[in-house]
Motif scaffolding. Sequence first.
Motif, PDB file in Angstrom:
ATOM      1  N   ARG A   1       0.832  -1.189   0.000  1.00  0.00           N
ATOM      2  CA  ARG A   1       0.000   0.000   0.000  1.00  0.00           C
ATOM      3  C   ARG A   1       0.875   1.250   0.000  1.00  0.00           C
ATOM      4  NH1 ARG A   1      -4.399  -0.041   4.487  1.00  0.00           N
ATOM      5  NH2 ARG A   1      -2.551   0.271   5.778  1.00  0.00           N
ATOM      6  N   LYS A   2       0.481   2.190  -0.796  1.00  0.00           N
ATOM      7  CA  LYS A   2       1.258   3.414  -0.942  1.00  0.00           C
ATOM      8  C   LYS A   2       0.343   4.612  -0.756  1.00  0.00           C
ATOM      9  CE  LYS A   2       4.888   5.147  -4.011  1.00  0.00           C
ATOM     10  NZ  LYS A   2       5.624   4.889  -5.248  1.00  0.00           N
ATOM     11  N   ALA A   3       0.852   5.633  -0.113  1.00  0.00           N
ATOM     12  CA  ALA A   3       0.049   6.838   0.080  1.00  0.00           C
ATOM     13  C   ALA A   3      -0.311   7.445  -1.274  1.00  0.00           C
ATOM     14  CB  ALA A   3       0.825   7.852   0.934  1.00  0.00           C
ATOM     15  N   PRO A   4      -1.476   8.093  -1.365  1.00  0.00           N
ATOM     16  CA  PRO A   4      -1.888   8.687  -2.647  1.00  0.00           C
ATOM     17  C   PRO A   4      -0.878   9.731  -3.121  1.00  0.00           C
ATOM     18  CG  PRO A   4      -3.721   8.650  -1.079  1.00  0.00           C
ATOM     19  CD  PRO A   4      -2.488   8.287  -0.310  1.00  0.00           C
ATOM     20  N   PRO A   5      -0.745   9.900  -4.428  1.00  0.00           N
ATOM     21  CA  PRO A   5       0.209  10.891  -4.944  1.00  0.00           C
ATOM     22  C   PRO A   5      -0.216  12.316  -4.616  1.00  0.00           C
ATOM     23  CG  PRO A   5      -1.121   9.995  -6.729  1.00  0.00           C
ATOM     24  CD  PRO A   5      -1.436   9.187  -5.516  1.00  0.00           C
ATOM     25  N   LEU A   6       0.773  13.160  -4.442  1.00  0.00           N
ATOM     26  CA  LEU A   6       0.549  14.576  -4.189  1.00  0.00           C
ATOM     27  C   LEU A   6       0.779  15.329  -5.495  1.00  0.00           C
ATOM     28  CD1 LEU A   6       0.181  16.938  -2.112  1.00  0.00           C
ATOM     29  CD2 LEU A   6       2.662  16.913  -1.855  1.00  0.00           C
ATOM     30  N   GLU A   7      -0.277  15.921  -6.048  1.00  0.00           N
ATOM     31  CA  GLU A   7      -0.170  16.578  -7.349  1.00  0.00           C
ATOM     32  C   GLU A   7      -0.067  18.091  -7.196  1.00  0.00           C
ATOM     33  OE1 GLU A   7      -3.021  15.528 -10.269  1.00  0.00           O
ATOM     34  OE2 GLU A   7      -2.486  13.403 -10.305  1.00  0.00           O
TER      35      GLU A   7
END
Length: 328
Positions: free
Chosen positions: A144-150
């Motif tokens: 699991r990976k944290a959501p990307p920061l755009e």
Amino acid sequence: MGHRPPELYHETLHVGRDASPQGVRAAYRSLARQWHPDKHPPASRPAAEARFKAITEAYEGLLDQRENRAVIAAARDEVVVRRSRAAEKDRDGGGGARVLARAQSEKHGALAAREPSKKVYTACGNVGGGGRRELAEFSSYVVRKAPPLERKLECTLEELCSGGKKEVRYTRDIVTRNGLIVKKEVTHTIRVKPGWRKGKTVTLEGMGDERPGCVAGDAVFVVAEKRHNRFKRLGDDLVLRAQVPLVSALTGWSITLRLPGGEKLRCSFRDEVIFPGHVKVVKGGGMPVAGGEKGARGDLRVKLDVVFPKNLTDEQRNGLAEILRGCA
């Protein structure tokens, strides 16, 4: 996967052959976190991926062995039940149900004694399915990976034409040692390459938000093109609109301009009449082609609008009529 020697699985997970299911699971969890590819730089990522795959294979292999043992035992007991049912029918045809119930009870009791933590449904059904669910749940936890920061990466046409370094400053979430999430401002440098277009994404791996129990997300920057006061971009081409007085459109006109890359360009119209909507194409006067051959560029399209006078005197009208009377 299940055909490799069991000792290799135990060796891969650094556990003994007498390790409990809890011990195997704990070893897998520790090694999976250590060798997860997202926690390694690009240079060592292929080796980490191979190690991570071997660790997961070993864990699944040990689960398969445990499940296979349970399936074989359940199948053997099922044969005993069927034989008992057949014998009962041959004897009197009546009390088979009682014998079957007694045999089923003995079978499940024996299985429960062997595998108290497992749930056996049928000999060919979901035997030991809990182990598979454990793997699925834990694997999803590991990867699991944290959501990307755009964020936007706003660039001028000049920056997208010439390229260069651009400093970006943004705020990301950081997880402290006691599990709290705090904001932190960070600065990074992005190298803009000539020819990049609007919508191009640049990913800084692991430099996005952090979340408890997750691998840090990525910071993703999306190129946004600032509006230019003179040029408009269409793919790799540049478009320039210019106004030409009527007299210059008929007698000759030239324009000198500076391209976004800094080059000076002169366009002359000496031997042609400029009409409204006329387009002059200058080959190679556009933007660099990203990923193309070295030196490849789009075109410059100069769109000319002829400006007509708002008022003419009688003398001017008569003069123009006389001059243009013989023109086709």
